[in-house]
Design a protein around this motif. Structure first.
Motif, short mmCIF file in Angstrom:
data_model
loop_
_atom_site.label_atom_id
_atom_site.label_comp_id
_atom_site.label_asym_id
_atom_site.label_seq_id
_atom_site.Cartn_x
_atom_site.Cartn_y
_atom_site.Cartn_z
N ILE A 1 -40.83 -15.07 -43.50
CA ILE A 1 -42.02 -14.61 -42.80
C ILE A 1 -42.55 -15.70 -41.88
O ILE A 1 -42.35 -16.89 -42.15
CB ILE A 1 -43.15 -14.21 -43.79
N PRO A 2 -43.25 -15.30 -40.82
CA PRO A 2 -43.96 -16.32 -40.03
C PRO A 2 -45.23 -16.72 -40.78
O PRO A 2 -45.81 -15.90 -41.51
CB PRO A 2 -44.30 -15.58 -38.73
N LYS A 3 -45.64 -17.94 -40.62
CA LYS A 3 -46.90 -18.37 -41.24
C LYS A 3 -48.10 -17.75 -40.54
O LYS A 3 -49.12 -17.50 -41.17
CB LYS A 3 -47.00 -19.89 -41.27
N PRO B 1 -43.00 -10.93 -29.61
CA PRO B 1 -41.57 -11.25 -29.56
C PRO B 1 -41.24 -12.73 -29.79
O PRO B 1 -40.21 -13.04 -30.37
CB PRO B 1 -41.14 -10.78 -28.17
N ALA B 2 -42.10 -13.63 -29.35
CA ALA B 2 -41.82 -15.05 -29.54
C ALA B 2 -41.86 -15.42 -31.03
O ALA B 2 -40.99 -16.14 -31.53
CB ALA B 2 -42.81 -15.90 -28.75
N VAL B 3 -42.86 -14.93 -31.74
CA VAL B 3 -42.94 -15.19 -33.18
C VAL B 3 -41.78 -14.51 -33.90
O VAL B 3 -41.16 -15.08 -34.81
CB VAL B 3 -44.30 -14.74 -33.76
N SER B 4 -41.45 -13.29 -33.49
CA SER B 4 -40.34 -12.57 -34.10
C SER B 4 -39.03 -13.34 -33.92
O SER B 4 -38.23 -13.47 -34.85
CB SER B 4 -40.21 -11.17 -33.50
N ALA B 5 -38.81 -13.87 -32.72
CA ALA B 5 -37.59 -14.63 -32.44
C ALA B 5 -37.54 -15.92 -33.26
O ALA B 5 -36.48 -16.28 -33.80
CB ALA B 5 -37.48 -14.93 -30.95
N ALA B 6 -38.66 -16.60 -33.37
CA ALA B 6 -38.71 -17.83 -34.16
C ALA B 6 -38.44 -17.55 -35.63
O ALA B 6 -37.73 -18.31 -36.30
CB ALA B 6 -40.07 -18.51 -33.98
N THR B 7 -38.97 -16.44 -36.12
CA THR B 7 -38.74 -16.06 -37.52
C THR B 7 -37.28 -15.69 -37.73
O THR B 7 -36.67 -16.07 -38.74
CB THR B 7 -39.68 -14.92 -37.92
N MET B 8 -36.69 -14.98 -36.78
CA MET B 8 -35.27 -14.64 -36.88
C MET B 8 -34.41 -15.90 -36.87
O MET B 8 -33.42 -15.99 -37.58
CB MET B 8 -34.86 -13.70 -35.75
N ARG B 9 -34.82 -16.89 -36.07
CA ARG B 9 -34.06 -18.15 -36.06
C ARG B 9 -34.04 -18.77 -37.45
O ARG B 9 -33.00 -19.24 -37.91
CB ARG B 9 -34.68 -19.12 -35.05
N ARG B 10 -35.18 -18.77 -38.11
CA ARG B 10 -35.24 -19.33 -39.47
C ARG B 10 -34.39 -18.51 -40.44
O ARG B 10 -33.68 -19.06 -41.29
CB ARG B 10 -36.69 -19.40 -39.96
N ALA B 11 -34.44 -17.19 -40.30
CA ALA B 11 -33.61 -16.33 -41.15
C ALA B 11 -32.12 -16.60 -40.89
O ALA B 11 -31.32 -16.64 -41.83
CB ALA B 11 -33.94 -14.87 -40.89
N ALA B 12 -31.76 -16.82 -39.64
CA ALA B 12 -30.37 -17.11 -39.29
C ALA B 12 -29.92 -18.44 -39.89
O ALA B 12 -28.76 -18.57 -40.32
CB ALA B 12 -30.20 -17.13 -37.77
N GLU B 13 -30.82 -19.42 -39.94
CA GLU B 13 -30.47 -20.70 -40.57
C GLU B 13 -30.12 -20.49 -42.04
O GLU B 13 -29.14 -21.06 -42.54
CB GLU B 13 -31.63 -21.68 -40.44
N LEU B 14 -30.90 -19.68 -42.73
CA LEU B 14 -30.59 -19.38 -44.13
C LEU B 14 -29.33 -18.54 -44.25
O LEU B 14 -28.50 -18.76 -45.14
CB LEU B 14 -31.75 -18.64 -44.80
N ALA B 15 -29.18 -17.55 -43.39
CA ALA B 15 -28.02 -16.65 -43.45
C ALA B 15 -26.73 -17.43 -43.31
O ALA B 15 -25.71 -17.05 -43.91
CB ALA B 15 -28.13 -15.58 -42.37
N ALA B 16 -26.75 -18.52 -42.55
CA ALA B 16 -25.54 -19.33 -42.38
C ALA B 16 -25.08 -19.90 -43.72
O ALA B 16 -23.90 -20.19 -43.90
CB ALA B 16 -25.80 -20.45 -41.38
N GLU B 17 -25.99 -20.03 -44.67
CA GLU B 17 -25.66 -20.54 -46.00
C GLU B 17 -25.30 -19.43 -46.99
O GLU B 17 -24.75 -19.71 -48.05
CB GLU B 17 -26.86 -21.32 -46.55
#
Length: 149
Positions: free
Chosen positions: A62-64, A74-90
């Protein structure tokens, strides 16, 4: 940063950067007023285990900042997706899912991305999947997030 308020059909009225609506459970977690099993924290986002996890490793990102859904900012959504993608890589094989509005099954009106690790024959059916699983092996090990603190 406050942007123009948007009234999104099926959603609550919100504006980015506005005070969180009373009773938002995710804002309470971000503020430390509600408990959560935190998996990872970034300056702009938080990842934690949902109360009703559907599979081992199920994680919400989630975004804070309070944003109602993926379409509000969209900017917050994209930033949150980036964080989700970082976890998904693991995680290895996984789904990343979000919903926008009650008709799309959104039940908490604070943007959140579900990360669902997948396993061979895990029984998780997605509504658009029409073909049975074709995996012949158990596949790679699934990432199991460790809880902070």
């Amino acid at each position: 940063m406050t942007t123009e308020a948007k009234d999104v059909p099926g959603d609550r009225f919100l504006e980015t950067g506005a005070a969180a609506p009373e009773g938002c459970p995710f804002c309470a977690i971000v503020a430390g007023r509600a408990p959560a099993r935190v998996v990872r924290q970034w300056p702009d986002s938080l990842a934690f285990v949902p109360l009703s996890a559907v599979t081992e490793g199920h994680t919400l990102v989630i975004p804070k900042a309070h944003v109602a859904d993926v379409g509000v900012d969209p900017a917050v959504s994209a930033a949150t997706m980036r964080r989700a993608a970082e976890l998904a890589a693991e995680f290895g094989a996984c789904n990343i899912i979000t919903s926008r509005g009650a008709l799309a099954t959104q039940s908490v009106f604070h943007l959140h991305l579900h990360l669902l690790p997948r396993r061979h024959r895990d029984g998780i059916a997605l509504p658009w999947s029409t073909e049975p699983e074709r995996h012949d092996s158990a596949g790679p090990p699934v990432f199991q997030p460790s809880v902070i603190g």
